[in-house]
Design an enzyme around this catalytic site. Structure first.
Site, short mmCIF file in Angstrom:
data_model
loop_
_atom_site.label_atom_id
_atom_site.label_comp_id
_atom_site.label_asym_id
_atom_site.label_seq_id
_atom_site.Cartn_x
_atom_site.Cartn_y
_atom_site.Cartn_z
N LYS A 116 0.81 -1.22 0.00
CA LYS A 116 0.00 0.00 0.00
C LYS A 116 0.85 1.27 0.00
CE LYS A 116 -3.71 -2.03 2.81
NZ LYS A 116 -4.77 -2.44 1.91
N GLU A 200 -2.62 6.99 7.85
CA GLU A 200 -3.50 7.81 7.02
C GLU A 200 -4.42 8.63 7.90
OE1 GLU A 200 -5.76 5.33 4.38
OE2 GLU A 200 -4.06 5.04 3.03
N HIS A 235 -14.66 -3.21 8.29
CA HIS A 235 -13.85 -2.95 7.10
C HIS A 235 -13.87 -4.07 6.08
CE1 HIS A 235 -12.61 0.58 9.13
NE2 HIS A 235 -11.93 -0.07 10.06
N ARG A 297 -6.72 -7.89 -9.81
CA ARG A 297 -7.42 -9.16 -10.07
C ARG A 297 -8.90 -8.87 -10.27
NH1 ARG A 297 -10.20 -9.15 -5.32
NH2 ARG A 297 -9.07 -8.33 -3.54
P1 ADP Z 1 -7.65 -3.92 3.12
O1 ADP Z 1 -6.71 -4.04 1.96
O2 ADP Z 1 -7.12 -4.54 4.39
O3 ADP Z 1 -9.05 -4.34 2.80
P2 ADP Z 1 -8.18 -1.12 2.58
O4 ADP Z 1 -7.08 -0.14 2.52
O5 ADP Z 1 -8.76 -1.60 1.29
O6 ADP Z 1 -7.71 -2.37 3.47
O7 ADP Z 1 -9.34 -0.53 3.49
C1 ADP Z 1 -10.45 -1.32 3.87
C2 ADP Z 1 -11.55 -0.44 4.41
O8 ADP Z 1 -11.10 0.33 5.52
C3 ADP Z 1 -12.09 0.60 3.46
O9 ADP Z 1 -13.06 0.06 2.60
C4 ADP Z 1 -12.67 1.62 4.41
O10 ADP Z 1 -13.90 1.16 4.93
C5 ADP Z 1 -11.69 1.61 5.54
N1 ADP Z 1 -10.66 2.64 5.36
C6 ADP Z 1 -9.47 2.50 4.74
N2 ADP Z 1 -8.76 3.64 4.76
C7 ADP Z 1 -9.50 4.54 5.40
C8 ADP Z 1 -9.30 5.93 5.76
N3 ADP Z 1 -8.18 6.59 5.47
N4 ADP Z 1 -10.30 6.56 6.43
C9 ADP Z 1 -11.45 5.91 6.76
N5 ADP Z 1 -11.66 4.62 6.46
C10 ADP Z 1 -10.72 3.93 5.79
#
Ligand code: ADP
Length: 653
Positions: A116, A200, A235, A297
Site C-alpha cells: 500500500k 493515514e 472494514h 485481479r
Molecule cells: P484492506 O486491503 O485490508 O481491505 P483497505 O485499505 O482496502 O484495506 O481498506 C479497507 C476499508 O477500511 C475501506 O473500505 C474503508 O472502509 C476503511 N478505510 C481504509 N482507509 C480509510 C481511511 N483513510 N479513512 C477511513 N476509512 C478507511
C-alpha cells in the site's frame, strides 16, 4: 482464443469462471484439495486434479503443485480467480516460466500495487490524489507517532502489506497511538510476514467507491464505472452496488480518469480495481476522493458491474490474456444492481464462522436475480477456507427496484445446516439509511444492535415448533417406540404412552442449539400445544429434518432442536463450568497459559484459527488452569476441550 484453462481456485468463483470458459469453448480443468473432493467446482469441470491436503498452504497456495497440474493437463492458461494466488507476483512469474498464460496483469504490475505504501507513492507521481498521511520508509515508533500528530487525529494505521482489513487500527487519541501501533505491527507480522505500516488521515463519513478498469496489450485502458462498497462490517464488504448513490456522469468521468491513470502508471493489463475512499459528508465531490489501493485481479463484487454494463468481465479477461484488444470504446450504464454475500456464519455469536454439512441450500430463480454459488445441498462447509457460500446479484431499473428484489430474493433463500447471515442481510436491506442511499462504511457497525437483535438464550417459538415436530414424528412411530428397551425411562416415550394412560400434560427434555431446555406439551381438546418457557410454537417458520435434529428457520435465523432421551446428553458445559471448548473445527494456534497457571476473568487462554480468522478463548472467571489436554498446533474438532479452569486458588497436593 485459448482452448483450455486451469482454474486455480475453488467455490463460487471457480464455478463462475468455468461457466464463461465453457461458453467460450474452453476445456475446464479444476484443481482440488482433499477437503473439496466432491465440491461443486470439481463436478462442474471437464477434468479435475488433486493438488494436496485441505490446508490451503499445501494446496490452493502451492505454486509448484498448480503449475504441475496445469502441465499435466496441458492447460494453455491459468485463471487465478480472487484470493489465494491471484495477487501473487511469483505465481504469475512461474506461469511465464512454464509458458502458460496467466489470466491477469504482468508480475511487475502486481508488485507495483502489492504494498500500500509503495502504491501510494507511485500514485502521487502519477498525480492521482491519495489519502493524506505518511507512507515513507521510516518506521521508528516515535517518528510515526509524531507523524500521526501532524496528520491530526483520528488516524488509521495500516499494514503496508495488508489485506482483508487485517493489521489496521483506528486511533482517536495521541495517548492510544503506541498500543495501536504495536497491535497493528503484530497482526501485520503474523498475517503478512511484514510489519511495515503507513499512517493515514481517517476520512470522516467514509465511503468506499471503486472503479473497474481494463487494459489491453496496446496500452489502451478504460473504466467500466464504479461500485459502492460502503456496506461493510469491520472494514470487510458485505453488500455492493452499482452505480454509487449520488454519482453523476461528470464525476464518474473525473474519478474514472484518475483510475485509468492509476492503472497506466502501474503498466497494467487485464482487469483491475482502483479503490478510492470518499468523504461523503457533503454528497460526492471530486475533490473528496482519494486513492486507497489497487486490486490487481477480478473482485468478488464484479457481477454488479456486469449487470449494469451487460458485459461478461471474465470473457474480457480471457480475450485480453489471449492478446485481443478491448472489445468496446464506449461503456453504457443501465439500471442498478446490488450484490449480497451469503456467508456460513452466525451473526448472533459475533459472526463466528459456522461449519458442517448443508442440509438444504435453495436459492431463488427469479428474473433479475443472478445466483453465483459454489455449494448445494450436501456440500460440506469446512473450516479451511473462506466461509462465503454464494452471492445474490439483483438487477432493477432503479435502485429501489433492485433493493426490493434483493429483499425478496433473501426471503426466498433457504440455507440449513450451518448458520448463515441471510437474516442479517435482510435486516440490512430494511435499514432506513441504506434505503435512502445514505451510505458510509460505519453504517452496519453503528446499527449492529438493530441488525442482530440479541437473542435471549435461543428462539423459544422456534424451539417449541421443533419439539412439536419431533413429537409428531415420535408418535407416528409409536409402535417402534414401545419396543425400545429404555421406553420407560424417557419422558419422550411417556408422550407416546399418554394415549394409554391419559396424561394431559408432559414435560419433554430437548436440546436447542446445544443448550438443554424443557418443552411443555398440553393435550387440550384438539391437537397438542407445545411451548417452551411459556412461548408457543411458531407458525411463521420452516422446519427441515437433518440427520440428527430438526432445523427451524424463522426470521432469518436457524434453531437446531433435538430430543434428549435418557443418557443422550449433548455438548459439554460451556463457560459456566469452566470448560473451554473449540467453537468450531480449526487449528489450535497458541496456548497462552500452562497447566497450573493462575488466571484472571477474561484473560486470553488460547487462540484458535478457523476459516482464516483467529478466535481467542477467554477465562470465564478467576481461577487456575487445571487441564490443558492439547498442544499448540493441533487440529481440533468443534467442541473439543481446549482448557479447564477451576475457580479459586490452586491447592497443591
Ligand atoms: P484492506 O486491503 O485490508 O481491505 P483497505 O485499505 O482496502 O484495506 O481498506 C479497507 C476499508 O477500511 C475501506 O473500505 C474503508 O472502509 C476503511 N478505510 C481504509 N482507509 C480509510 C481511511 N483513510 N479513512 C477511513 N476509512 C478507511
Amino acid at each position: 482464443m485459448f482452448k483450455s484453462v486451469l482454474i486455480a481456485n475453488r467455490g463460487e468463483i471457480a464455478c463462475r469462471i468455468s461457466r464463461t470458459a465453457k461458453r467460450l469453448g474452453l476445456r475446464c480443468i479444476a484443481v482440488f484439495s482433499d477437503a473439496d473432493e466432491r465440491a461443486l467446482h470439481v463436478r462442474e469441470a471437464d477434468e479435475a486434479i488433486r493438488i494436496g491436503p485441505a490446508e490451503a498452504s499445501l494446496s490452493y497456495l502451492a505454486i509448484e503443485k498448480i503449475i504441475e497440474a496445469a502441465r499435466l493437463a496441458g492447460a494453455e492458461c491459468i485463471h487465478p480467480g480472487y484470493g489465494f494466488l491471484s495477487e501473487n507476483a511469483e505465481f504469475a512469474e512461474a506461469c511465464a516460466v512454464a509458458q502458460i498464460a496467466f489470466v491477469g496483469p504482468p508480475p511487475q504490475a502486481i508488485r507495483a500495487m502489492g504494498l500500500k505504501d509503495r502504491a501510494k507513492a507511485l500514485m502521487e507521481k502519477a498525480n492521482v490524489p491519495v489519502v493524506p498521511g505518511y507512507h515513507g520508509e521510516m518506521q521508528d515508533s516515535k517518528f510515526l507517532k509524531q507523524k500521526a500528530y501532524e496528520i491530526g487525529y483520528p488516524v488509521l494505521i495500516k499494514a503496508a502489506a495488508g489485506g482483508g482489513g487485517k493489521g489496521m487500527r483506528r486511533v482517536n487519541r495521541h495517548a492510544d497511538f503506541d498500543d495501536a501501533l504495536q497491535g497493528a505491527r503484530r497482526e501485520a507480522k503474523s498475517s503478512f510476514g511484514n510489519e511495515r505500516v503507513l499512517i493515514e488521515k481517517y476520512v470522516t463519513h467514509p465511503r468506499h467507491i471503486e472503479f473497474q478498469i481494463f487494459a489491453d496489450r496496446s496500452g489502451r485502458t478504460i473504466h467500466l464505472g464504479e461500485r459502492d462498497c460502503s456496506l461493510q462490517r469491520r472494514h470487510q464488504k458485505i453488500m455492493e452496488e452499482s452505480p454509487a448513490p449520488g454519482m453523476n456522469a461528470q464525476l464518474r468521468k473525473v474519478i474514472g480518469d484518475a483510475a485509468v491513470a492509476a492503472a497506466q502508471a502501474a503498466g497494467y493489463l487485464g482487469a483491475g480495481t482502483v479503490e478510492f475512499i470518499a468523504d461523503g459528508s457533503d454528497g460526492l465531490r471530486a475533490d473528496r476522493f482519494w486513492f486507497m489501493e489497487m486490486n490487481t485481479r477480478l473482485q468478488v463484487e464484479h457481477p454488479v458491474t456486469e449487470a449494469v454494463t451487460g458485459f461478461d468481465l471474465v470473457e474480457w479477461q480471457f480475450r485480453i490474456a489471449a492478446g485481443e484488444s478491448l472489445p468496446v470504446h464506449q461503456v453504457r450504464f443501465e439500471g442498478h444492481a446490488v450484490e449480497a454475500r451469503i456467508y456460513a456464519e452466525d451473526p448472533a455469536r459475533g459472526f463466528l464462522p459456522s461449519t458442517g454439512r448443508l442440509i438444504e441450500a435453495k436459492f431463488p430463480a427469479s428474473p433479475g436475480v443472478r445466483v453465483d454459488t459454489g455449494v448445494e445441498a450436501g456440500s460440506e462447509i469446512t473450516p479451511y477456507y473462506d466461509p462465503m457460500m454464494a452471492k445474490l446479484i439483483v438487477y432493477g431499473k432503479t435502485r429501489e427496484e433492485a433493493i426490493a428484489g434483493l429483499s425478496t430474493a433473501l426471503e426466498e433463500t433457504i440455507v440449513v445446516g450451518p448458520q448463515s447471515n441471510v437474516g442479517f442481510l435482510s435486516a440490512v436491506c430494511r435499514l432506513d439509511a441504506f434505503r435512502k442511499g445514505d451510505l458510509e462504511t460505519g453504517l452496519v457497525d453503528d446499527n449492529l444492535a438493530q441488525l442482530v437483535p440479541p437473542i435471549d438464550r435461543f428462539d423459544r417459538a422456534a424451539a417449541a415448533l421443533g419439539a412439536e415436530k419431533l413429537l409428531q414424528r415420535k408418535q407416528s412411530k409409536l409402535a417402534d417406540f414401545l419396543e425400545e428397551t429404555d421406553a420407560t425411562v424417557s419422558p419422550w416415550d411417556a408422550s407416546d404412552a399418554f394415549q394409554l394412560s391419559g396424561t394431559r400434560r408432559l414435560s419433554l427434555p430437548i436440546v436447542v442449539d446445544g443448550e438443554t431446555a424443557i418443552a411443555e406439551v398440553d393435550y387440550g381438546a384438539g391437537s397438542p400445544a407445545v411451548s417452551v418457557d411459556g412461548i408457543y410454537s411458531a407458525k411463521d417458520a420452516l422446519a427441515v429434518w437433518g440427520p440428527d435434529a430438526i432445523y427451524v428457520l424463522r426470521l432469518g435465523r436457524q434453531t437446531k432442536v433435538s430430543s434428549r432421551g435418557a443418557g443422550s446428553g449433548e455438548v459439554a458445559g460451556r463457560d459456566r463450568t469452566g470448560v473451554l471448548c473449540a467453537p468450531m473445527h480449526g487449528k489450535l494456534l497458541e496456548l497462552r497459559v500452562k497447566e497450573g497457571d493462575k488466571v484472571a476473568a477474561g484473560q486470553p487462554i488460547a487462540i484458535i484459527e478457523a476459516m482464516k480468522m483467529e478466535h481467542t478463548l477467554l477465562a470465564p472467571f478467576e481461577g487456575f488452569i487445571s487441564e490443558l489436554p492439547l498442544a499448540a498446533g493441533a487440529q481440533v474438532p468443534e467442541g473439543a476441550i481446549i482448557a479447564r479452569v477451576l475457580p479459586g486458588p490452586r491447592i497443591d497436593h
